[in-house]
Write a protein that holds these residues in place. Structure first.
Motif, PDB file in Angstrom:
ATOM      1  N   VAL A 132     -37.309 -18.405  -2.844  1.00 17.48           N
ATOM      2  CA  VAL A 132     -37.281 -17.403  -1.769  1.00 17.48           C
ATOM      3  C   VAL A 132     -38.438 -17.632  -0.804  1.00 17.48           C
ATOM      4  O   VAL A 132     -38.261 -17.602   0.422  1.00 17.48           O
ATOM      5  N   LEU A 133     -39.624 -17.893  -1.329  1.00 18.66           N
ATOM      6  CA  LEU A 133     -40.790 -18.123  -0.458  1.00 18.66           C
ATOM      7  C   LEU A 133     -40.573 -19.347   0.427  1.00 18.66           C
ATOM      8  O   LEU A 133     -40.864 -19.305   1.633  1.00 18.66           O
ATOM      9  N   GLU A 134     -40.062 -20.423  -0.137  1.00 18.90           N
ATOM     10  CA  GLU A 134     -39.804 -21.630   0.649  1.00 18.90           C
ATOM     11  C   GLU A 134     -38.820 -21.357   1.776  1.00 18.90           C
ATOM     12  O   GLU A 134     -39.013 -21.799   2.917  1.00 18.90           O
ATOM     13  N   ARG A 135     -37.734 -20.637   1.460  1.00 15.03           N
ATOM     14  CA  ARG A 135     -36.698 -20.379   2.466  1.00 15.03           C
ATOM     15  C   ARG A 135     -37.185 -19.407   3.534  1.00 15.03           C
ATOM     16  O   ARG A 135     -36.778 -19.486   4.686  1.00 15.03           O
ATOM     17  N   VAL A 136     -38.052 -18.476   3.150  1.00 16.98           N
ATOM     18  CA  VAL A 136     -38.647 -17.586   4.154  1.00 16.98           C
ATOM     19  C   VAL A 136     -39.521 -18.392   5.106  1.00 16.98           C
ATOM     20  O   VAL A 136     -39.469 -18.220   6.328  1.00 16.98           O
ATOM     21  N   VAL A 150     -48.968 -13.395  -3.232  1.00 15.32           N
ATOM     22  CA  VAL A 150     -48.582 -14.191  -2.066  1.00 15.32           C
ATOM     23  C   VAL A 150     -49.855 -14.753  -1.441  1.00 15.32           C
ATOM     24  O   VAL A 150     -50.670 -14.010  -0.896  1.00 15.32           O
ATOM     25  N   LEU A 151     -50.015 -16.073  -1.513  1.00 11.91           N
ATOM     26  CA  LEU A 151     -51.244 -16.720  -1.055  1.00 11.91           C
ATOM     27  C   LEU A 151     -51.093 -17.391   0.297  1.00 11.91           C
ATOM     28  O   LEU A 151     -52.085 -17.808   0.891  1.00 11.91           O
ATOM     29  N   ASP A 152     -49.862 -17.518   0.789  1.00 12.10           N
ATOM     30  CA  ASP A 152     -49.620 -18.182   2.062  1.00 12.10           C
ATOM     31  C   ASP A 152     -50.070 -17.269   3.206  1.00 12.10           C
ATOM     32  O   ASP A 152     -49.538 -16.163   3.358  1.00 12.10           O
ATOM     33  N   PRO A 153     -51.024 -17.704   4.037  1.00 12.67           N
ATOM     34  CA  PRO A 153     -51.515 -16.844   5.125  1.00 12.67           C
ATOM     35  C   PRO A 153     -50.478 -16.589   6.211  1.00 12.67           C
ATOM     36  O   PRO A 153     -50.645 -15.671   7.020  1.00 12.67           O
ATOM     37  N   ASP A 154     -49.416 -17.388   6.243  1.00  6.73           N
ATOM     38  CA  ASP A 154     -48.371 -17.214   7.259  1.00  6.73           C
ATOM     39  C   ASP A 154     -47.273 -16.266   6.804  1.00  6.73           C
ATOM     40  O   ASP A 154     -46.305 -16.056   7.531  1.00  6.73           O
ATOM     41  N   VAL A 155     -47.412 -15.710   5.608  1.00  8.46           N
ATOM     42  CA  VAL A 155     -46.382 -14.825   5.055  1.00  8.46           C
ATOM     43  C   VAL A 155     -46.972 -13.438   4.831  1.00  8.46           C
ATOM     44  O   VAL A 155     -48.057 -13.291   4.260  1.00  8.46           O
ATOM     45  N   THR A 156     -46.266 -12.430   5.303  1.00 10.06           N
ATOM     46  CA  THR A 156     -46.661 -11.035   5.096  1.00 10.06           C
ATOM     47  C   THR A 156     -45.925 -10.493   3.881  1.00 10.06           C
ATOM     48  O   THR A 156     -44.719 -10.703   3.731  1.00 10.06           O
ATOM     49  N   SER A 157     -46.650  -9.808   3.008  1.00 12.17           N
ATOM     50  CA  SER A 157     -46.028  -9.207   1.827  1.00 12.17           C
ATOM     51  C   SER A 157     -46.253  -7.703   1.824  1.00 12.17           C
ATOM     52  O   SER A 157     -47.356  -7.226   2.100  1.00 12.17           O
ATOM     53  N   LEU A 158     -45.190  -6.970   1.534  1.00 10.51           N
ATOM     54  CA  LEU A 158     -45.264  -5.515   1.420  1.00 10.51           C
ATOM     55  C   LEU A 158     -45.134  -5.151  -0.056  1.00 10.51           C
ATOM     56  O   LEU A 158     -44.085  -5.397  -0.667  1.00 10.51           O
ATOM     57  N   PRO A 159     -46.182  -4.612  -0.676  1.00 12.37           N
ATOM     58  CA  PRO A 159     -46.135  -4.321  -2.111  1.00 12.37           C
ATOM     59  C   PRO A 159     -45.099  -3.252  -2.447  1.00 12.37           C
ATOM     60  O   PRO A 159     -44.949  -2.268  -1.717  1.00 12.37           O
ATOM     61  N   LEU A 265     -44.648  -7.164  -7.523  1.00 13.10           N
ATOM     62  CA  LEU A 265     -43.350  -7.356  -6.883  1.00 13.10           C
ATOM     63  C   LEU A 265     -43.488  -6.908  -5.440  1.00 13.10           C
ATOM     64  O   LEU A 265     -43.977  -5.808  -5.167  1.00 13.10           O
ATOM     65  N   SER A 266     -43.070  -7.763  -4.499  1.00 10.02           N
ATOM     66  CA  SER A 266     -43.243  -7.428  -3.086  1.00 10.02           C
ATOM     67  C   SER A 266     -42.060  -7.895  -2.255  1.00 10.02           C
ATOM     68  O   SER A 266     -41.195  -8.635  -2.727  1.00 10.02           O
ATOM     69  N   PHE A 267     -42.044  -7.433  -1.021  1.00  9.28           N
ATOM     70  CA  PHE A 267     -41.040  -7.818  -0.033  1.00  9.28           C
ATOM     71  C   PHE A 267     -41.759  -8.688   0.985  1.00  9.28           C
ATOM     72  O   PHE A 267     -42.806  -8.288   1.519  1.00  9.28           O
ATOM     73  N   ILE A 268     -41.238  -9.882   1.266  1.00  5.65           N
ATOM     74  CA  ILE A 268     -41.972 -10.828   2.100  1.00  5.65           C
ATOM     75  C   ILE A 268     -41.152 -11.251   3.319  1.00  5.65           C
ATOM     76  O   ILE A 268     -39.923 -11.234   3.314  1.00  5.65           O
ATOM     77  N   PHE A 269     -41.877 -11.644   4.361  1.00  6.56           N
ATOM     78  CA  PHE A 269     -41.267 -12.232   5.550  1.00  6.56           C
ATOM     79  C   PHE A 269     -42.351 -13.040   6.263  1.00  6.56           C
ATOM     80  O   PHE A 269     -43.556 -12.812   6.059  1.00  6.56           O
ATOM     81  N   LYS A 270     -41.920 -13.983   7.074  1.00  4.41           N
ATOM     82  CA  LYS A 270     -42.869 -14.792   7.819  1.00  4.41           C
ATOM     83  C   LYS A 270     -43.547 -13.910   8.861  1.00  4.41           C
ATOM     84  O   LYS A 270     -42.888 -13.139   9.564  1.00  4.41           O
ATOM     85  N   THR A 271     -44.850 -14.000   8.964  1.00  2.00           N
ATOM     86  CA  THR A 271     -45.612 -13.104   9.833  1.00  2.00           C
ATOM     87  C   THR A 271     -45.148 -13.190  11.287  1.00  2.00           C
ATOM     88  O   THR A 271     -45.153 -12.181  12.008  1.00  2.00           O
ATOM     89  N   THR A 272     -44.731 -14.367  11.715  1.00  2.00           N
ATOM     90  CA  THR A 272     -44.256 -14.513  13.090  1.00  2.00           C
ATOM     91  C   THR A 272     -42.967 -13.737  13.326  1.00  2.00           C
ATOM     92  O   THR A 272     -42.550 -13.566  14.473  1.00  2.00           O
ATOM     93  N   ARG A 273     -42.327 -13.282  12.264  1.00  2.00           N
ATOM     94  CA  ARG A 273     -41.091 -12.508  12.391  1.00  2.00           C
ATOM     95  C   ARG A 273     -41.336 -11.003  12.287  1.00  2.00           C
ATOM     96  O   ARG A 273     -40.388 -10.232  12.154  1.00  2.00           O
ATOM     97  N   ARG A 274     -42.570 -10.601  12.350  1.00  2.00           N
ATOM     98  CA  ARG A 274     -42.888  -9.182  12.193  1.00  2.00           C
ATOM     99  C   ARG A 274     -42.125  -8.314  13.195  1.00  2.00           C
ATOM    100  O   ARG A 274     -41.694  -7.203  12.870  1.00  2.00           O
ATOM    101  N   ASP A 275     -41.966  -8.792  14.427  1.00  2.00           N
ATOM    102  CA  ASP A 275     -41.310  -8.004  15.459  1.00  2.00           C
ATOM    103  C   ASP A 275     -39.818  -8.312  15.588  1.00  2.00           C
ATOM    104  O   ASP A 275     -39.156  -7.785  16.495  1.00  2.00           O
ATOM    105  N   ASP A 276     -39.288  -9.155  14.746  1.00  2.00           N
ATOM    106  CA  ASP A 276     -37.850  -9.409  14.720  1.00  2.00           C
ATOM    107  C   ASP A 276     -37.136  -8.100  14.380  1.00  2.00           C
ATOM    108  O   ASP A 276     -37.467  -7.437  13.392  1.00  2.00           O
ATOM    109  N   VAL A 277     -36.167  -7.703  15.175  1.00  2.00           N
ATOM    110  CA  VAL A 277     -35.532  -6.398  14.974  1.00  2.00           C
ATOM    111  C   VAL A 277     -34.788  -6.322  13.641  1.00  2.00           C
ATOM    112  O   VAL A 277     -34.692  -5.256  13.033  1.00  2.00           O
ATOM    113  N   LEU A 278     -34.252  -7.452  13.176  1.00  2.00           N
ATOM    114  CA  LEU A 278     -33.552  -7.438  11.892  1.00  2.00           C
ATOM    115  C   LEU A 278     -34.535  -7.277  10.738  1.00  2.00           C
ATOM    116  O   LEU A 278     -34.265  -6.547   9.767  1.00  2.00           O
TER     117      LEU A 278
END
Length: 293
Positions: A132-136, A150-159, A265-278
Motif C-alpha cells: 500500500v505504501l509503495e502504491r501510494v 510511517v517514516l517516509d517524509p513525503d507521506v502524511t499519516s493520520l493515526p 494503524l493509520s490512514f496514509i496519502f502522499k503529502t502532495t495530494r493533501r488538497d486533492d478533492v478525492l
C-alpha cells in the motif's frame, strides 16, 4: 495529448505488459496498444521496445516517465480543483486496504464516504502494508490504510488506533514458551512474512533492539495460514493480540507471555495530494468514523 494516453503509458511502463495494463485500466489490449502508438506518434519518439517477454521502456521512454507522472498528476489536480470550485466532488478514488474490514471499520468508512459524496466511486485494492505504501508513493493509489510507523517524509499519516501484537507458538509448546527468554525465543524456528509486511518489520525491530535476530523456516502472507502452521508445530509467529487470544481459547496456539508489541494503524496519502478533492473526501469520511481524541 490526452490524459488517458498518459495514464495508459504509465500503466504499461509499470507492469511491462499490455495485457496486464489493460486489466488494470479496464480496457481491451488493442485499445491500450492503440493509445500507446498514438502517444508515440504525437511525441515523435518510440516509448517502448516490444519484446517477447513484454514491453520495455526505451531510453526516451525512461526519460519521459517522471515527466509523464508529474503531468498526469497536475492534470488530475486541475480537474479535481475545478470540480471542487463548482461544489461537485466526483470520480474514482482508489484506496488500498489491509488486514480485515472490521478492524478498519471499512464498511462504516465507505458508507460515510458515499453519504457525503454520492458521486464518488471507491475502488478498493487489498494487499499488505508495504505494498500500500509503495502504491501510494507511486500514485497508483490515492490513499490507503497502513500498519506500522510511517517514516517516509513525503507521506502524511493520520493515526487511527494502536494494535497490539504478541508472539504465538504451537499449543504443545506452552511450557517451553513460559520458560523462554528473548534469546530462547529468537533461537526457535519462526514463520516468516513478506519483507514489506508490517509483521516482518515488527519482528525485525523487536529482536534487533535486543541484539537478536530470527531465522524463518517458511514464509506465509496470511494470518489463517500462519495459524495453521503454528498449530502444526512449524514455528513461532506474531499475531494481533485479540486474534491470538481467540486462537488460544480454541486450543490452536499458545501465547508467549514475554511481550506485547504496539503497532500503529493509520490512514496514509502522499503529502502532495493533501488538497486533492478525492483524498479530502476520504479524510472527511475517516474523521466521521475515526474521530480524533
Amino acid at each position: 495529448m490526452e490524459i488517458y494516453q498518459l495514464r495508459t503509458f504509465l500503466a504499461v511502463a509499470r507492469v511491462g505488459h499490455l495485457t496486464r495494463a489493460a486489466e488494470q485500466l479496464h480496457l481491451t489490449q488493442p485499445a491500450v496498444s492503440k493509445q500507446v502508438k498514438a502517444l508515440e506518434q504525437e511525441l515523435g519518439v518510440l516509448l517502448f521496445e516490444r519484446q517477447p517477454t513484454g514491453m520495455v521502456l526505451t531510453k526516451e521512454g525512461r526519460a519521459l516517465f517522471p515527466l509523464a507522472e508529474r503531468t498526469l498528476f497536475d492534470a488530475m489536480e486541475l480537474v479535481n480543483h475545478a470540480r471542487g470550485l463548482r461544489g461537485e466532488v466526483a470520480g474514482d478514488v482508489v484506496i488500498g486496504t489491509i488486514i480485515d474490514p472490521d478492524t478498519l471499520r471499512l464498511g462504516s468508512f465507505l458508507g460515510a464516504l458515499l453519504a457525503y459524496f454520492p458521486k464518488v466511486q471507491a475502488r478498493l485494492q487489498h494487499g499488505i502494508s508495504g505494498w500500500v505504501l509503495e502504491r501510494v508513493c507511486s500514485g497508483d493509489l490515492h490513499c490507503g490504510f497502513y500498519l506500522g510507523p510511517v517514516l517516509d517524509p513525503d507521506v502524511t499519516s493520520l493515526p487511527m488506533r494502536t494494535l497490539q501484537y504478541v508472539v504465538i507458538g504451537p499449543p504443545h509448546w506452552k511450557e517451553r514458551l513460559e520458560q523462554a527468554d528473548w534469546a530462547a525465543i529468537a533461537a526457535m524456528p519462526w514463520i516468516g512474512t513478506p519483507s514489506h509486511s508490517s509483521q516482518h518489520r515488527l519482528v525485525h525491530t523487536m529482536f534487533a533492539e535486543r541484539g537478536l535476530s530470527v531465522s524463518p523456516v517458511v514464509e506465509a502472507d496470511q494470518e489463517a495460514s500462519m495459524v495453521s502452521l503454528v498449530r502444526n508445530g512449524v514455528g513461532l509467529a506474531t499475531m494481533r493480540d485479540d486474534l491470538a487470544r481467540e486462537a488460544q481459547h480454541r486450543g490452536e496456539v499458545s501465547i508467549w507471555p514475554g511481550t506485547v508489541q504496539d503497532c500503529p494503524l493509520s490512514f496514509i496519502f502522499k503529502t502532495t495530494r493533501r488538497d486533492d478533492v478525492l483524498v479530502a473526501a476520504c479524510r472527511k469520511a475517516l474523521a466521521e468514523v475515526w474521530p480524533s481524541d
